[in-house]
Design an enzyme around this catalytic site. Structure first.
Site, mmCIF file in Angstrom:
data_model
loop_
_atom_site.group_PDB
_atom_site.id
_atom_site.type_symbol
_atom_site.label_atom_id
_atom_site.label_comp_id
_atom_site.label_asym_id
_atom_site.label_seq_id
_atom_site.Cartn_x
_atom_site.Cartn_y
_atom_site.Cartn_z
ATOM 1 C CD GLU A 177 34.119 43.826 59.783
ATOM 2 O OE1 GLU A 177 34.621 42.754 59.395
ATOM 3 O OE2 GLU A 177 33.133 43.872 60.554
ATOM 4 C CB ALA A 221 28.017 39.309 56.309
ATOM 5 C CG ASN A 225 37.019 33.760 59.346
ATOM 6 O OD1 ASN A 225 37.433 33.763 60.486
ATOM 7 N ND2 ASN A 225 36.589 32.669 58.750
ATOM 8 C CG ASP A 264 32.734 39.390 63.189
ATOM 9 O OD1 ASP A 264 32.281 40.554 63.122
ATOM 10 O OD2 ASP A 264 32.836 38.645 62.199
ATOM 11 C CB ALA A 296 25.944 37.301 58.650
#
Length: 371
Positions: free
Chosen positions: A115, A126, A205, A260, A299
């Site tokens: 990512e 984050a 997001n 996540d 985060a």
């Protein structure tokens, strides 16, 4: 071995059913009329986006940490997962690939997901902005060669210089190109999809918000028949109404539940770290720590896939559809369909047994019950 209960199959629920296994494989899925009020039997969950859990992380490339994180999520029903890393210097990406690739051979994890670091500074969330940069074919080639098939997905922002070439390169090398942490326009996002991008990373997001005159990446991803959209169903990343709306737009065949999750999943509130940055967890919500010590951007999460399934069902998504979003659809995103993600004869015997409150009772992976 035979497991009896309400079996969720690709064609619906067998209310009085059973799953029969022999060794690592499912041998039959059938009705079993003598069953009365059994537990739910679902395919093992497939999480294509998780950074850690149980106090352990994938992001450092430490093998023992990775094993422990995978074991934590396995006990919550996740029988197939990618180890997701965050934006970092290339040296760490290379070292992590070398260290974690053997875990793919051992089937501890199904592969690696980078990512970043090819993400938008404006939408980095984050991710550490010090490590963000334009996509590099040379970096990607070295990682793919080094991993020997272990690198399965890379998230990038399509507006960055060289991003479309990177999407084409990844696609040609059988690595999933995902769109995320992006400030792209609708047209830039569509161009990336046309180039081969096939996943939207935690849609909504880390993205430019949708607007009726500039729909941005969200509408482009939700509206594309070729894209599977990750959704973080924790009530923090997405309002339940947004979750239900997105799943309705995509249908369960294009919506993938993901956690996540970071190392704080399953752990008490407190101070943690993600990618070298301090994280504060309060009321099970993880946020970066601002310089003054106050909570900042989200985060990752403290989510597990069983909790994500419960949240999706609570938002009005039927159990068979939520199950598909948690298993079959993410498996197809990785090209692992016909192996895992559904309860079908000949497929790997991965299943999760849930009670009527959708709490985990038992987990089976490759035909063996997990302690």
């Amino acid at each position: 071995m035979r497991v009896n209960g309400k079996v969720v199959t690709p064609s619906g629920v067998i209310r009085q059913g059973c799953v029969e296994t022999d060794g690592e494989r499912i041998t039959a899925v059938a009705e079993y009329p003598s069953v009365r009020d059994g537990h739910w039997i679902l395919p093992g969950f497939v999480d294509i986006h998780t950074h850690g859990g149980g106090g352990h992380t994938f992001t450092t490339g430490d093998v023992d940490e990775a094993r422990a994180a995978a074991d934590f999520h396995l006990r919550h029903g996740t029988t197939t997962m990618l180890a997701s890393l965050v934006s970092s210097p290339f040296e760490l990406m290379r070292d992590a690939t070398a260290a974690l690739s053997p875990l793919v051979t051992e089937r501890v994890i199904a592969g690696l997901h980078f990512e970043g670091p090819y993400l938008s500074t404006a939408r980095c969330g984050a991710q550490n902005p010090a490590h963000l940069r334009d996509p590099s074919i040379e970096e990607l080639r070295e990682l793919i060669d080094l991993g020997g098939g272990a690198v399965r997905m890379v998230t990038l922002a399509p507006e960055r210089a060289g991003a479309l070439d990177a999407v084409r390169f990844l696609t040609e090398n059988r690595v999933v190109a995902a769109i995320g942490h992006t400030d792209a326009t609708y047209d830039q996002t569509c161009a990336a999809v046309a180039a081969g991008a096939a996943v939207g990373t935690h849609v909504f997001n880390g993205m430019r918000p949708p607007h009726h005159r500039e729909p941005g990446p969200v509408y482009a991803l939700l509206g594309s028949d070729e894209v599977i959209c990750e959704l973080v169903a924790d009530g923090v990343h997405l309002h339940d109404g947004t979750l239900a709306f997105a799943a309705t737009v995509t249908g369960p065949d294009r919506a993938a539940l993901v956690t996540d999750a970071m190392s704080a999943a399953g752990m008490p509130d407190g101070e943690y770290e993600l990618g070298g940055q301090a994280v504060l967890v309060a009321d099970q919500v993880a946020r970066l720590a601002n310089p003054d010590g106050t909570p900042g951007p989200i985060a990752g999460s403290t989510l597990t896939m069983d909790a994500a399934l419960r949240r999706a069902v609570g938002a009005g998504i039927a159990v068979p559809d939520a199950s598909r979003m948690a298993s079959a659809t993410p498996a197809r995103a990785l090209g692992l369909d016909h192996q895992v993600g559904s309860l079908l004869a000949g497929w790997r015997a991965d299943l999760v047994v849930l009670d009527d409150d959708l709490q985990v009772v038992r987990v089976m992976r490759a035909g063996a019950w997990v302690d």
